[in-house]
Design a protein around this motif. Structure first.
Motif, PDB file in Angstrom:
ATOM      1  N   ALA A 135       0.836  -1.203   0.000  1.00 18.74           N
ATOM      2  CA  ALA A 135       0.000   0.000   0.000  1.00 18.74           C
ATOM      3  C   ALA A 135       0.871   1.253   0.000  1.00 18.74           C
ATOM      4  O   ALA A 135       0.609   2.215  -0.740  1.00 18.74           O
ATOM      5  CB  ALA A 135      -0.926  -0.006   1.214  1.00 18.74           C
ATOM      6  N   ASP A 136       1.914   1.252   0.818  1.00 17.85           N
ATOM      7  CA  ASP A 136       2.809   2.405   0.872  1.00 17.85           C
ATOM      8  C   ASP A 136       3.579   2.564  -0.432  1.00 17.85           C
ATOM      9  O   ASP A 136       3.849   3.690  -0.873  1.00 17.85           O
ATOM     10  CB  ASP A 136       3.782   2.259   2.047  1.00 17.85           C
ATOM     11  N   PHE A 137       3.935   1.446  -1.053  1.00 16.84           N
ATOM     12  CA  PHE A 137       4.612   1.493  -2.352  1.00 16.84           C
ATOM     13  C   PHE A 137       3.711   2.148  -3.392  1.00 16.84           C
ATOM     14  O   PHE A 137       4.142   3.052  -4.125  1.00 16.84           O
ATOM     15  CB  PHE A 137       4.978   0.078  -2.785  1.00 16.84           C
ATOM     16  N   LEU A 138       2.459   1.727  -3.457  1.00 17.53           N
ATOM     17  CA  LEU A 138       1.531   2.290  -4.431  1.00 17.53           C
ATOM     18  C   LEU A 138       1.305   3.784  -4.193  1.00 17.53           C
ATOM     19  O   LEU A 138       1.095   4.549  -5.137  1.00 17.53           O
ATOM     20  CB  LEU A 138       0.189   1.551  -4.373  1.00 17.53           C
ATOM     21  N   ALA A 139       1.360   4.183  -2.922  1.00 14.85           N
ATOM     22  CA  ALA A 139       1.161   5.590  -2.575  1.00 14.85           C
ATOM     23  C   ALA A 139       2.423   6.422  -2.784  1.00 14.85           C
ATOM     24  O   ALA A 139       2.394   7.651  -2.638  1.00 14.85           O
ATOM     25  CB  ALA A 139       0.704   5.707  -1.126  1.00 14.85           C
ATOM     26  N   GLY A 140       3.536   5.753  -3.108  1.00 13.53           N
ATOM     27  CA  GLY A 140       4.782   6.460  -3.357  1.00 13.53           C
ATOM     28  C   GLY A 140       5.489   6.930  -2.106  1.00 13.53           C
ATOM     29  O   GLY A 140       6.278   7.881  -2.147  1.00 13.53           O
ATOM     30  N   ARG A 141       5.243   6.259  -0.977  1.00 13.25           N
ATOM     31  CA  ARG A 141       5.870   6.693   0.267  1.00 13.25           C
ATOM     32  C   ARG A 141       6.490   5.527   1.045  1.00 13.25           C
ATOM     33  O   ARG A 141       6.601   5.577   2.266  1.00 13.25           O
ATOM     34  CB  ARG A 141       4.842   7.405   1.153  1.00 13.25           C
ATOM     35  N   ILE A 142       6.893   4.492   0.366  1.00 15.16           N
ATOM     36  CA  ILE A 142       7.447   3.324   1.039  1.00 15.16           C
ATOM     37  C   ILE A 142       8.822   3.632   1.628  1.00 15.16           C
ATOM     38  O   ILE A 142       9.635   4.358   1.036  1.00 15.16           O
ATOM     39  CB  ILE A 142       7.542   2.125   0.065  1.00 15.16           C
ATOM     40  N   ALA A 143       9.068   3.093   2.816  1.00 18.57           N
ATOM     41  CA  ALA A 143      10.380   3.236   3.452  1.00 18.57           C
ATOM     42  C   ALA A 143      11.335   2.213   2.855  1.00 18.57           C
ATOM     43  O   ALA A 143      10.923   1.104   2.489  1.00 18.57           O
ATOM     44  CB  ALA A 143      10.250   3.022   4.958  1.00 18.57           C
ATOM     45  N   PRO A 144      12.627   2.550   2.728  1.00 16.98           N
ATOM     46  CA  PRO A 144      13.600   1.630   2.119  1.00 16.98           C
ATOM     47  C   PRO A 144      13.600   0.234   2.745  1.00 16.98           C
ATOM     48  O   PRO A 144      13.754  -0.768   2.042  1.00 16.98           O
ATOM     49  CB  PRO A 144      14.931   2.340   2.315  1.00 16.98           C
ATOM     50  N   GLU A 145      13.433   0.167   4.066  1.00 19.78           N
ATOM     51  CA  GLU A 145      13.479  -1.137   4.735  1.00 19.78           C
ATOM     52  C   GLU A 145      12.265  -2.008   4.417  1.00 19.78           C
ATOM     53  O   GLU A 145      12.273  -3.205   4.696  1.00 19.78           O
ATOM     54  CB  GLU A 145      13.610  -0.962   6.248  1.00 19.78           C
ATOM     55  N   GLN A 146      11.218  -1.406   3.840  1.00 14.29           N
ATOM     56  CA  GLN A 146      10.039  -2.184   3.476  1.00 14.29           C
ATOM     57  C   GLN A 146      10.187  -2.866   2.122  1.00 14.29           C
ATOM     58  O   GLN A 146       9.399  -3.752   1.788  1.00 14.29           O
ATOM     59  CB  GLN A 146       8.796  -1.286   3.425  1.00 14.29           C
ATOM     60  N   ALA A 147      11.170  -2.460   1.341  1.00 12.64           N
ATOM     61  CA  ALA A 147      11.308  -2.952  -0.029  1.00 12.64           C
ATOM     62  C   ALA A 147      11.406  -4.475  -0.085  1.00 12.64           C
ATOM     63  O   ALA A 147      10.875  -5.108  -1.011  1.00 12.64           O
ATOM     64  CB  ALA A 147      12.523  -2.318  -0.697  1.00 12.64           C
ATOM     65  N   LYS A 148      12.057  -5.071   0.884  1.00  7.40           N
ATOM     66  CA  LYS A 148      12.237  -6.527   0.887  1.00  7.40           C
ATOM     67  C   LYS A 148      10.919  -7.276   1.030  1.00  7.40           C
ATOM     68  O   LYS A 148      10.853  -8.483   0.755  1.00  7.40           O
ATOM     69  CB  LYS A 148      13.186  -6.935   2.002  1.00  7.40           C
ATOM     70  N   LEU A 149       9.871  -6.591   1.464  1.00  9.07           N
ATOM     71  CA  LEU A 149       8.563  -7.234   1.643  1.00  9.07           C
ATOM     72  C   LEU A 149       7.765  -7.284   0.343  1.00  9.07           C
ATOM     73  O   LEU A 149       6.732  -7.958   0.274  1.00  9.07           O
ATOM     74  CB  LEU A 149       7.746  -6.474   2.706  1.00  9.07           C
TER      75      LEU A 149
END
Length: 215
Positions: free
Chosen positions: A106-120
């Motif tokens: 959801a955060d990725f789609l919103a363009g606000r994902i934190a770098p540490e979330q990328a692995k998920l």
């Protein structure tokens, strides 16, 4: 973009030595998801609305928040693929009970994902989520819808170069996804107009006119 059927079957097979019988709700949901995505991307709103309702209803029968969250994120993802950056309101009431992977998506789609979330995220999106920009971020993404979603996030986060716009337009055009074609052609035309490339912009507008014609 990982289809719900693929995701659930992977989980089922991980805990079972034999191939399990697919639950009826899962088969029904998978078909509805596929029809919804195609209808929405093609601009067939009545069909898309009906198929999404069927998709969500089948998934909700499990009473699993993460699965319903995944359905809502599917809707948000196809909107991003078509450059509709509206808030993902269907997901937010489910955020508290969703998994970390769903919240990351959801955060990725919103363009606000934190770098540490990328692995998920699924592998296709990790480069974009990690800060990679430009057309290079789309290399290796073979699934057309996943490629459009990644391109949409790049545009949303102002990391899309002209080659991203072209790749996304070509992808939508190859699939015949009218809504997505119109959106990406429009993005290309706006960029050409801002750059003073009036002839290129006019050609893109003519393509949009073709796409807008009823079959």
């Amino acid at each position: 973009m990982i289809r719900l059927l693929t995701l659930i079957l992977a989980l089922l097979l991980a805990g079972c030595g034999n191939k399990p019988r697919q639950p009826d709700w899962l088969v029904n949901a998978d078909g509805a998801q596929d029809r919804y995505e195609r209808a929405y991307l093609s601009g067939k709103d009545r069909v898309a609305t009906a198929e999404f309702a069927r998709f969500r209803s089948e998934v909700a029968s499990t009473a699993q928040p993460s699965l319903v969250a995944r359905a809502e994120l599917t809707r948000c993802a196809v909107q991003v693929a078509s450059l509709d950056f509206s808030p993902c309101t269907g997901f937010e009431p489910l955020r508290r009970d969703a998994s970390d992977a769903e919240r990351a998506y959801a955060d990725f789609l919103a363009g606000r994902i934190a770098p540490e979330q990328a692995k998920l995220l699924q592998e296709d999106y990790r480069g974009v989520a990690g800060g990679q920009g430009g057309a290079g971020a789309l290399k290796g993404i073979r699934n057309p819808l996943s490629r459009l979603i990644a391109a949409g996030v790049l545009l949303r986060t102002e990391k899309a170069d002209p080659e991203v716009l072209k790749a996304a337009t070509d992808t939508a055009s190859e699939q015949g996804w009218r809504r997505a074609v119109m959106a990406w052609l429009g993005a290309q035309a706006m960029r050409a107009e801002k750059a003073g490339a009036t002839e290129e912009a006019a050609q893109l507008r003519r393509r949009m006119q073709l796409a807008s014609e009823e079959r």
